[in-house]
Enzyme design. Structure first.
Site, PDB file in Angstrom:
ATOM      1  CG  ASN A   1      73.818  16.696  14.404  1.00 28.39           C
ATOM      2  OD1 ASN A   1      73.598  15.822  13.561  1.00 28.39           O
ATOM      3  ND2 ASN A   1      74.950  16.774  15.091  1.00 28.39           N
ATOM      4  CD1 TRP A   2      67.273  15.750  13.345  1.00 29.93           C
ATOM      5  CD2 TRP A   2      66.404  14.522  11.678  1.00 29.93           C
ATOM      6  NE1 TRP A   2      66.097  16.348  12.940  1.00 29.93           N
ATOM      7  CE2 TRP A   2      65.538  15.605  11.916  1.00 29.93           C
ATOM      8  CE3 TRP A   2      66.069  13.607  10.672  1.00 29.93           C
ATOM      9  CZ2 TRP A   2      64.365  15.810  11.188  1.00 29.93           C
ATOM     10  CZ3 TRP A   2      64.904  13.805   9.933  1.00 29.93           C
ATOM     11  CH2 TRP A   2      64.059  14.890  10.207  1.00 29.93           C
ATOM     12  CE  LYS A   3      74.732  14.615  17.850  1.00 30.77           C
ATOM     13  NZ  LYS A   3      75.445  14.585  19.128  1.00 30.77           N
TER      14      LYS A   3
ATOM     15  N   GLY B   1      71.071  18.357  19.245  1.00 35.12           N
ATOM     16  CA  GLY B   1      71.173  16.938  18.906  1.00 35.12           C
ATOM     17  C   GLY B   1      69.945  16.195  19.408  1.00 35.12           C
ATOM     18  N   GLY B   2      70.063  15.579  20.591  1.00 31.27           N
ATOM     19  CA  GLY B   2      69.009  14.727  21.150  1.00 31.27           C
ATOM     20  C   GLY B   2      67.605  15.306  21.040  1.00 31.27           C
TER      21      GLY B   2
ATOM     22  N   GLY C   1      75.386  15.482  24.448  1.00 32.25           N
ATOM     23  CA  GLY C   1      74.724  14.205  24.707  1.00 32.25           C
ATOM     24  C   GLY C   1      74.871  13.737  26.145  1.00 32.25           C
TER      25      GLY C   1
ATOM     26  CG  HIS D   1      79.353  17.002  15.454  1.00 33.18           C
ATOM     27  ND1 HIS D   1      79.682  16.081  16.422  1.00 33.18           N
ATOM     28  CD2 HIS D   1      78.264  17.661  15.894  1.00 33.18           C
ATOM     29  CE1 HIS D   1      78.797  16.186  17.415  1.00 33.18           C
ATOM     30  NE2 HIS D   1      77.921  17.135  17.118  1.00 33.18           N
TER      31      HIS D   1
ATOM     32  CD  GLU E   1      78.527  13.111  18.066  1.00 36.41           C
ATOM     33  OE1 GLU E   1      77.879  13.012  17.013  1.00 36.41           O
ATOM     34  OE2 GLU E   1      78.008  13.471  19.143  1.00 36.41           O
TER      35      GLU E   1
ATOM     36  CD  GLU F   1      77.550  21.082  18.685  1.00 39.30           C
ATOM     37  OE1 GLU F   1      76.331  21.042  18.857  1.00 39.30           O
ATOM     38  OE2 GLU F   1      78.186  20.202  18.074  1.00 39.30           O
TER      39      GLU F   1
ATOM     40  CB  SER G   1      72.695  18.967  27.072  1.00 35.69           C
ATOM     41  OG  SER G   1      73.513  17.805  27.022  1.00 35.69           O
TER      42      SER G   1
HETATM   43  P1  PGA Z   1      73.044  17.166  22.092  1.00 29.49           P
HETATM   44  O1  PGA Z   1      73.982  17.199  20.781  1.00 29.49           O
HETATM   45  O2  PGA Z   1      72.050  18.307  21.936  1.00 29.49           O
HETATM   46  O3  PGA Z   1      72.419  15.826  22.089  1.00 29.49           O
HETATM   47  O4  PGA Z   1      73.949  17.393  23.273  1.00 29.49           O
HETATM   48  C1  PGA Z   1      74.409  18.411  20.214  1.00 29.49           C
HETATM   49  C2  PGA Z   1      75.266  18.130  18.994  1.00 29.49           C
HETATM   50  O5  PGA Z   1      76.085  17.216  19.035  1.00 29.49           O
HETATM   51  O6  PGA Z   1      75.155  18.809  17.949  1.00 29.49           O
END
Ligand code: PGA
Length: 254
Positions: free
Chosen positions: A5-7, A233-234, A173, A95, A97, A167, A212
Protein backbone atom coordinates in the site's frame (compact mmCIF):
# COMPACT_ATOMS: atom_id res chain seq x y z
CA UNK A 1 -0.06 -12.86 -0.44
CA UNK A 2 2.01 -9.73 0.01
CA UNK A 3 0.27 -6.46 -0.91
CA UNK A 4 2.00 -3.08 -0.94
CA UNK A 5 0.00 0.00 0.00
CA UNK A 6 1.98 2.97 -1.30
CA UNK A 7 -0.51 5.43 0.22
CA UNK A 8 -0.11 9.08 -0.92
CA UNK A 9 3.63 9.01 -1.63
CA UNK A 10 5.97 9.81 -4.49
CA UNK A 11 5.27 11.20 -7.93
CA UNK A 12 4.47 9.57 -11.25
CA UNK A 13 8.07 9.00 -12.32
CA UNK A 14 8.97 7.56 -8.91
CA UNK A 15 6.01 5.19 -9.04
CA UNK A 16 7.08 3.86 -12.44
CA UNK A 17 10.67 3.41 -11.25
CA UNK A 18 9.52 1.61 -8.07
CA UNK A 19 7.30 -0.72 -10.09
CA UNK A 20 10.16 -1.38 -12.50
CA UNK A 21 12.56 -2.15 -9.63
CA UNK A 22 10.08 -4.56 -8.06
CA UNK A 23 9.54 -6.23 -11.42
CA UNK A 24 13.30 -6.63 -12.00
CA UNK A 25 13.76 -7.98 -8.49
CA UNK A 26 10.93 -10.53 -8.66
CA UNK A 27 11.60 -11.95 -12.12
CA UNK A 28 11.86 -15.52 -10.80
CA UNK A 29 8.72 -15.36 -8.68
CA UNK A 30 5.93 -17.83 -9.39
CA UNK A 31 2.69 -15.92 -8.70
CA UNK A 32 0.95 -19.28 -8.13
CA UNK A 33 2.90 -19.71 -4.87
CA UNK A 34 2.99 -16.16 -3.56
CA UNK A 35 0.65 -13.57 -4.96
CA UNK A 36 2.01 -10.01 -4.95
CA UNK A 37 -0.10 -6.88 -5.37
CA UNK A 38 1.00 -3.26 -5.54
CA UNK A 39 -1.45 -0.45 -4.81
CA UNK A 40 -0.11 2.90 -6.06
CA UNK A 41 -1.93 6.23 -5.86
CA UNK A 42 -4.80 6.59 -8.34
CA UNK A 43 -2.83 8.87 -10.68
CA UNK A 44 -0.02 6.29 -11.00
CA UNK A 45 -2.20 3.25 -11.79
CA UNK A 46 -1.81 3.62 -15.54
CA UNK A 47 1.98 3.94 -15.43
CA UNK A 48 2.45 1.04 -13.02
CA UNK A 49 -0.01 -1.02 -15.08
CA UNK A 50 2.09 -0.33 -18.18
CA UNK A 51 5.21 -1.64 -16.41
CA UNK A 52 3.32 -4.81 -15.42
CA UNK A 53 2.04 -5.35 -18.98
CA UNK A 54 5.31 -4.60 -20.69
CA UNK A 55 7.39 -6.80 -18.36
CA UNK A 56 4.75 -9.51 -17.83
CA UNK A 57 5.60 -8.75 -14.20
CA UNK A 58 4.53 -11.35 -11.62
CA UNK A 59 2.42 -8.96 -9.58
CA UNK A 60 -1.08 -7.57 -9.79
CA UNK A 61 -2.34 -3.99 -9.76
CA UNK A 62 -4.59 -2.67 -7.00
CA UNK A 63 -6.13 0.69 -6.13
CA UNK A 64 -6.36 2.21 -2.65
CA UNK A 65 -9.95 3.41 -2.83
CA UNK A 66 -13.05 3.46 -5.05
CA UNK A 67 -16.54 4.92 -5.08
CA UNK A 68 -19.50 2.55 -5.27
CA UNK A 69 -21.59 4.31 -7.91
CA UNK A 70 -21.20 3.24 -11.55
CA UNK A 71 -20.94 6.75 -13.03
CA UNK A 72 -22.43 10.21 -12.73
CA UNK A 73 -22.10 13.54 -10.96
CA UNK A 74 -19.63 12.54 -8.22
CA UNK A 75 -16.85 15.05 -8.68
CA UNK A 76 -13.45 13.66 -7.88
CA UNK A 77 -14.52 10.04 -7.47
CA UNK A 78 -13.43 6.89 -9.31
CA UNK A 79 -15.76 4.02 -10.23
CA UNK A 80 -15.05 0.27 -10.14
CA UNK A 81 -15.32 0.18 -13.95
CA UNK A 82 -12.68 2.89 -14.29
CA UNK A 83 -10.31 0.82 -12.12
CA UNK A 84 -11.10 -2.31 -14.10
CA UNK A 85 -10.34 -0.45 -17.30
CA UNK A 86 -6.87 0.44 -15.98
CA UNK A 87 -6.13 -3.20 -15.21
CA UNK A 88 -6.80 -3.29 -11.47
CA UNK A 89 -7.64 -6.70 -10.08
CA UNK A 90 -7.63 -5.61 -6.43
CA UNK A 91 -8.73 -2.56 -4.45
CA UNK A 92 -8.09 -1.72 -0.80
CA UNK A 93 -11.23 -0.52 0.99
CA UNK A 94 -11.97 0.58 4.53
CA UNK A 95 -8.38 1.38 5.40
CA UNK A 96 -8.26 2.92 8.90
CA UNK A 97 -6.91 6.16 7.42
CA UNK A 98 -10.01 6.40 5.23
CA UNK A 99 -12.27 5.54 8.13
CA UNK A 100 -10.51 8.18 10.30
CA UNK A 101 -9.96 11.11 7.91
CA UNK A 102 -12.79 10.55 5.41
CA UNK A 103 -15.42 9.10 7.74
CA UNK A 104 -15.82 5.86 5.81
CA UNK A 105 -18.31 3.61 7.61
CA UNK A 106 -18.89 -0.14 7.58
CA UNK A 107 -21.88 0.54 5.35
CA UNK A 108 -19.68 2.40 2.81
CA UNK A 109 -17.18 -0.45 2.93
CA UNK A 110 -19.96 -2.94 2.23
CA UNK A 111 -21.27 -0.89 -0.74
CA UNK A 112 -17.74 -0.57 -2.12
CA UNK A 113 -17.04 -4.29 -1.71
CA UNK A 114 -20.21 -5.19 -3.59
CA UNK A 115 -19.57 -2.67 -6.37
CA UNK A 116 -16.02 -3.99 -6.84
CA UNK A 117 -17.10 -7.62 -6.85
CA UNK A 118 -19.72 -6.80 -9.51
CA UNK A 119 -16.85 -6.04 -11.91
CA UNK A 120 -14.60 -8.87 -10.65
CA UNK A 121 -12.20 -6.67 -8.71
CA UNK A 122 -11.23 -8.31 -5.43
CA UNK A 123 -11.65 -6.03 -2.43
CA UNK A 124 -8.93 -6.03 0.23
CA UNK A 125 -11.16 -5.17 3.18
CA UNK A 126 -9.26 -3.54 6.04
CA UNK A 127 -10.37 -3.88 9.64
CA UNK A 128 -8.62 -3.15 12.92
CA UNK A 129 -9.14 -1.75 16.38
CA UNK A 130 -7.95 1.57 17.88
CA UNK A 131 -5.64 1.46 20.89
CA UNK A 132 -8.50 2.11 23.37
CA UNK A 133 -10.30 -1.07 22.28
CA UNK A 134 -7.09 -3.08 22.52
CA UNK A 135 -6.39 -1.76 26.02
CA UNK A 136 -9.92 -2.66 27.08
CA UNK A 137 -9.50 -6.18 25.67
CA UNK A 138 -12.30 -5.57 23.14
CA UNK A 139 -10.28 -6.10 19.94
CA UNK A 140 -12.03 -9.29 18.84
CA UNK A 141 -15.60 -8.06 19.19
CA UNK A 142 -14.70 -4.68 17.62
CA UNK A 143 -13.08 -6.26 14.57
CA UNK A 144 -15.77 -8.93 14.11
CA UNK A 145 -18.41 -6.24 14.00
CA UNK A 146 -16.44 -4.49 11.23
CA UNK A 147 -16.18 -7.79 9.33
CA UNK A 148 -19.91 -8.46 9.67
CA UNK A 149 -20.73 -4.94 8.47
CA UNK A 150 -18.37 -5.15 5.50
CA UNK A 151 -19.66 -8.54 4.35
CA UNK A 152 -23.40 -7.94 4.75
CA UNK A 153 -25.30 -9.70 1.92
CA UNK A 154 -22.09 -10.72 0.18
CA UNK A 155 -21.83 -14.28 -1.09
CA UNK A 156 -18.65 -16.04 -2.12
CA UNK A 157 -18.18 -19.37 -3.86
CA UNK A 158 -14.45 -19.92 -4.31
CA UNK A 159 -12.99 -17.93 -1.43
CA UNK A 160 -10.52 -15.90 -3.49
CA UNK A 161 -13.09 -13.23 -4.39
CA UNK A 162 -12.09 -11.11 -1.44
CA UNK A 163 -9.23 -10.57 0.97
CA UNK A 164 -9.38 -9.31 4.55
CA UNK A 165 -6.53 -7.34 6.12
CA UNK A 166 -6.38 -7.10 9.90
CA UNK A 167 -4.49 -3.92 10.75
CA UNK A 168 -4.54 -2.86 14.40
CA UNK A 169 -4.56 0.95 14.15
CA UNK A 170 -1.96 1.36 16.89
CA UNK A 171 0.53 -0.67 14.80
CA UNK A 172 0.17 1.27 11.53
CA UNK A 173 3.13 3.43 10.63
CA UNK A 174 4.22 3.51 14.27
CA UNK A 175 6.98 0.91 14.20
CA UNK A 176 4.96 -0.92 16.90
CA UNK A 177 3.96 -4.31 15.57
CA UNK A 178 1.42 -6.58 17.10
CA UNK A 179 3.03 -9.85 18.14
CA UNK A 180 2.26 -12.81 15.89
CA UNK A 181 0.11 -14.18 18.74
CA UNK A 182 -1.86 -10.90 18.99
CA UNK A 183 -2.47 -11.01 15.25
CA UNK A 184 -3.41 -14.71 15.28
CA UNK A 185 -5.92 -14.16 18.08
CA UNK A 186 -7.93 -11.68 16.00
CA UNK A 187 -7.32 -13.29 12.62
CA UNK A 188 -8.31 -16.71 14.01
CA UNK A 189 -11.56 -15.14 15.20
CA UNK A 190 -12.10 -13.61 11.74
CA UNK A 191 -11.56 -17.06 10.19
CA UNK A 192 -14.15 -18.58 12.54
CA UNK A 193 -16.60 -15.84 11.63
CA UNK A 194 -16.04 -16.51 7.91
CA UNK A 195 -16.51 -20.26 8.48
CA UNK A 196 -19.86 -19.52 10.08
CA UNK A 197 -20.88 -17.22 7.24
CA UNK A 198 -19.59 -19.25 4.30
CA UNK A 199 -18.67 -22.77 5.40
CA UNK A 200 -15.42 -24.49 4.42
CA UNK A 201 -14.74 -22.15 1.50
CA UNK A 202 -13.75 -19.63 4.19
CA UNK A 203 -10.46 -21.50 4.48
CA UNK A 204 -9.60 -20.14 1.02
CA UNK A 205 -10.13 -16.48 1.93
CA UNK A 206 -6.77 -14.79 2.38
CA UNK A 207 -6.52 -12.95 5.70
CA UNK A 208 -3.51 -10.63 5.93
CA UNK A 209 -1.79 -8.91 8.83
CA UNK A 210 -0.85 -5.23 8.46
CA UNK A 211 1.00 -2.76 10.70
CA UNK A 212 4.75 -2.13 10.56
CA UNK A 213 5.33 -5.43 8.72
CA UNK A 214 8.91 -5.70 7.44
CA UNK A 215 11.41 -8.36 6.29
CA UNK A 216 12.57 -9.04 9.85
CA UNK A 217 9.13 -9.86 11.24
CA UNK A 218 7.17 -11.22 8.29
CA UNK A 219 7.87 -14.92 8.85
CA UNK A 220 6.62 -14.72 12.44
CA UNK A 221 3.23 -13.63 11.08
CA UNK A 222 2.87 -15.99 8.14
CA UNK A 223 3.96 -18.86 10.41
CA UNK A 224 0.64 -18.50 12.28
CA UNK A 225 -2.13 -20.93 11.31
CA UNK A 226 -4.62 -18.35 9.97
CA UNK A 227 -2.35 -15.60 8.59
CA UNK A 228 -1.95 -15.74 4.82
CA UNK A 229 0.34 -12.78 4.23
CA UNK A 230 0.69 -9.06 4.85
CA UNK A 231 -0.53 -5.66 3.76
CA UNK A 232 2.60 -3.53 3.84
CA UNK A 233 2.72 0.27 4.03
CA UNK A 234 6.08 1.93 4.74
CA UNK A 235 8.28 -1.01 3.74
CA UNK A 236 6.50 -1.32 0.37
CA UNK A 237 8.04 1.99 -0.78
CA UNK A 238 11.47 0.42 -0.76
CA UNK A 239 11.84 -2.13 -3.56
CA UNK A 240 14.57 -4.09 -1.76
CA UNK A 241 12.66 -4.37 1.51
CA UNK A 242 9.39 -5.20 -0.22
CA UNK A 243 10.93 -7.87 -2.46
CA UNK A 244 12.86 -9.31 0.45
CA UNK A 245 9.57 -9.83 2.27
CA UNK A 246 8.08 -11.50 -0.79
CA UNK A 247 11.09 -13.78 -1.15
CA UNK A 248 11.10 -14.80 2.51
CA UNK A 249 7.40 -15.65 2.34
CA UNK A 250 7.86 -17.43 -0.98
CA UNK A 251 10.81 -19.47 0.37
CA UNK A 252 8.64 -20.37 3.35
CA UNK A 253 5.85 -21.59 1.02
CA UNK A 254 8.06 -23.98 -0.89
P1 PGA B 1 2.69 0.29 7.73
O1 PGA B 1 1.23 0.49 7.06
O2 PGA B 1 3.24 -1.01 7.17
O3 PGA B 1 3.47 1.49 7.33
O4 PGA B 1 2.47 0.20 9.21
C1 PGA B 1 0.36 -0.59 6.87
C2 PGA B 1 -0.92 -0.10 6.22
O5 PGA B 1 -1.42 0.95 6.60
O6 PGA B 1 -1.48 -0.75 5.31
Amino acid sequence: MIAGNWKMNGNYAEAVVLAQDISDNLKELDPQTTEVVVCPPMVDLKGVGAVIDFDHAPFALGAQNVYYQISGAYTGETSPDMLKNLGCSYCIIGHSERRMYFHETDEDVNLKARALMDVDIKPIICVGEPVEQREAGLQVSYVLSQVQGALKDIQISKGDELVIAYEPIWAIGTGKTATPDDAQEVIGAIRDELLQLYGVVANKVRILYGGSAKPENILGFVGQPDIDGALVGGASLNADAFCEMVKRVDGDNE
